[in-house]
Structures are given as C-alpha cells and as structure tokens.
Write a protein that holds these residues in place. Sequence first.
Motif, PDB file in Angstrom:
ATOM      1  N   GLN A 154      34.844  46.007  47.921  1.00  0.00           N
ATOM      2  CA  GLN A 154      35.971  45.174  47.533  1.00  0.00           C
ATOM      3  C   GLN A 154      37.237  46.010  47.421  1.00  0.00           C
ATOM      4  OE1 GLN A 154      34.054  43.082  44.060  1.00  0.00           O
ATOM      5  NE2 GLN A 154      34.747  41.291  45.205  1.00  0.00           N
ATOM      6  N   ARG A 206      40.184  36.728  35.948  1.00  0.00           N
ATOM      7  CA  ARG A 206      39.044  37.062  35.079  1.00  0.00           C
ATOM      8  C   ARG A 206      39.108  38.558  34.764  1.00  0.00           C
ATOM      9  NH1 ARG A 206      34.217  35.521  38.668  1.00  0.00           N
ATOM     10  NH2 ARG A 206      35.696  36.318  40.197  1.00  0.00           N
ATOM     11  N   LEU A 242      36.688  44.770  36.122  1.00  0.00           N
ATOM     12  CA  LEU A 242      38.039  44.924  36.643  1.00  0.00           C
ATOM     13  C   LEU A 242      38.968  45.664  35.684  1.00  0.00           C
ATOM     14  CD1 LEU A 242      40.120  44.373  38.822  1.00  0.00           C
ATOM     15  CD2 LEU A 242      40.409  42.075  37.895  1.00  0.00           C
ATOM     16  N   SER A 292      45.045  41.446  42.285  1.00  0.00           N
ATOM     17  CA  SER A 292      44.308  40.675  43.289  1.00  0.00           C
ATOM     18  C   SER A 292      43.016  41.404  43.642  1.00  0.00           C
ATOM     19  CB  SER A 292      45.152  40.476  44.555  1.00  0.00           C
ATOM     20  OG  SER A 292      45.373  41.713  45.204  1.00  0.00           O
ATOM     21  N   VAL A 293      42.010  40.627  44.026  1.00  0.00           N
ATOM     22  CA  VAL A 293      40.743  41.170  44.508  1.00  0.00           C
ATOM     23  C   VAL A 293      40.511  40.551  45.887  1.00  0.00           C
ATOM     24  CG1 VAL A 293      38.255  41.318  44.136  1.00  0.00           C
ATOM     25  CG2 VAL A 293      39.812  41.459  42.179  1.00  0.00           C
ATOM     26  N   ARG A 336      43.055  37.852  46.841  1.00  0.00           N
ATOM     27  CA  ARG A 336      43.210  36.649  46.012  1.00  0.00           C
ATOM     28  C   ARG A 336      43.536  37.047  44.579  1.00  0.00           C
ATOM     29  NH1 ARG A 336      37.950  33.161  47.837  1.00  0.00           N
ATOM     30  NH2 ARG A 336      38.825  32.349  49.767  1.00  0.00           N
ATOM     31  N   THR A 337      44.464  36.338  43.957  1.00  0.00           N
ATOM     32  CA  THR A 337      44.809  36.612  42.565  1.00  0.00           C
ATOM     33  C   THR A 337      43.567  36.438  41.705  1.00  0.00           C
ATOM     34  OG1 THR A 337      47.065  35.846  42.907  1.00  0.00           O
ATOM     35  CG2 THR A 337      46.289  35.938  40.635  1.00  0.00           C
ATOM     36  N   GLU A 338      43.311  37.417  40.842  1.00  0.00           N
ATOM     37  CA  GLU A 338      42.130  37.390  39.971  1.00  0.00           C
ATOM     38  C   GLU A 338      42.588  37.354  38.522  1.00  0.00           C
ATOM     39  OE1 GLU A 338      39.025  36.623  38.658  1.00  0.00           O
ATOM     40  OE2 GLU A 338      38.513  37.341  40.668  1.00  0.00           O
ATOM     41  N   VAL A 343      45.722  41.970  34.148  1.00  0.00           N
ATOM     42  CA  VAL A 343      44.986  40.932  34.879  1.00  0.00           C
ATOM     43  C   VAL A 343      45.467  39.551  34.450  1.00  0.00           C
ATOM     44  CG1 VAL A 343      42.720  39.912  35.305  1.00  0.00           C
ATOM     45  CG2 VAL A 343      42.961  42.398  35.230  1.00  0.00           C
ATOM     46  N   VAL A 383      40.962  46.088  45.404  1.00  0.00           N
ATOM     47  CA  VAL A 383      41.756  45.571  44.290  1.00  0.00           C
ATOM     48  C   VAL A 383      43.207  45.970  44.524  1.00  0.00           C
ATOM     49  CG1 VAL A 383      42.141  45.702  41.798  1.00  0.00           C
ATOM     50  CG2 VAL A 383      39.810  45.711  42.704  1.00  0.00           C
ATOM     51  N   CYS A 401      35.925  40.622  35.558  1.00  0.00           N
ATOM     52  CA  CYS A 401      35.334  40.318  36.864  1.00  0.00           C
ATOM     53  C   CYS A 401      34.556  41.538  37.362  1.00  0.00           C
ATOM     54  CB  CYS A 401      36.455  39.971  37.831  1.00  0.00           C
ATOM     55  SG  CYS A 401      35.966  39.785  39.540  1.00  0.00           S
TER      56      CYS A 401
END
Length: 72
Positions: A58, A49, A15, A41-42, A45-47, A35, A60, A52
């Motif tokens: 996907q 990591r 990420l 978000s990914v 959803r808030t990411e 991050v 982002v 990641c």
Amino acid sequence: MQKLDFTLDGEYVELNHLLKLVGVCDSGGAGKALVASGEVSVDGRTELRKTCKIRAGQVVGVGDIRIRVVSA
C-alpha cells in the motif's frame, strides 16, 4: 514529491503509528489528528480511519509525501 519506504515487520501497521514511525508527525496522537483532518490518503483515497491497518504494497500519501509500505 518526497518518497519514503517503510519496511513492515509484521502483518500490518496502524496508520497513525506509521505516520509517527516515518517522522511525518511527532506522536500517535498527532497522527490521529492528521488522519481526522482528511489530509491522509491510502492508495489514492482519502482515509479517515485513524487505526486503519496498512499492509505491504500500500501507498500512504500526506501532502507531497508518499510512503510505500514494503514487506521485510
């Protein structure tokens, strides 16, 4: 909203590196900080990591930017 496509060369991209490669931030370190701030978000959803694994299909999000990851 700005929409970007990123073509994946391998199986995944971390990420923080993705954010650097598309020009959202200047370095991988800046990507990690972004991050960690909870602004990324990914797939909606808030990411939190930083490294990641992002795979083809996907999406982002950072602010009003959406990055769609596609396979080569």
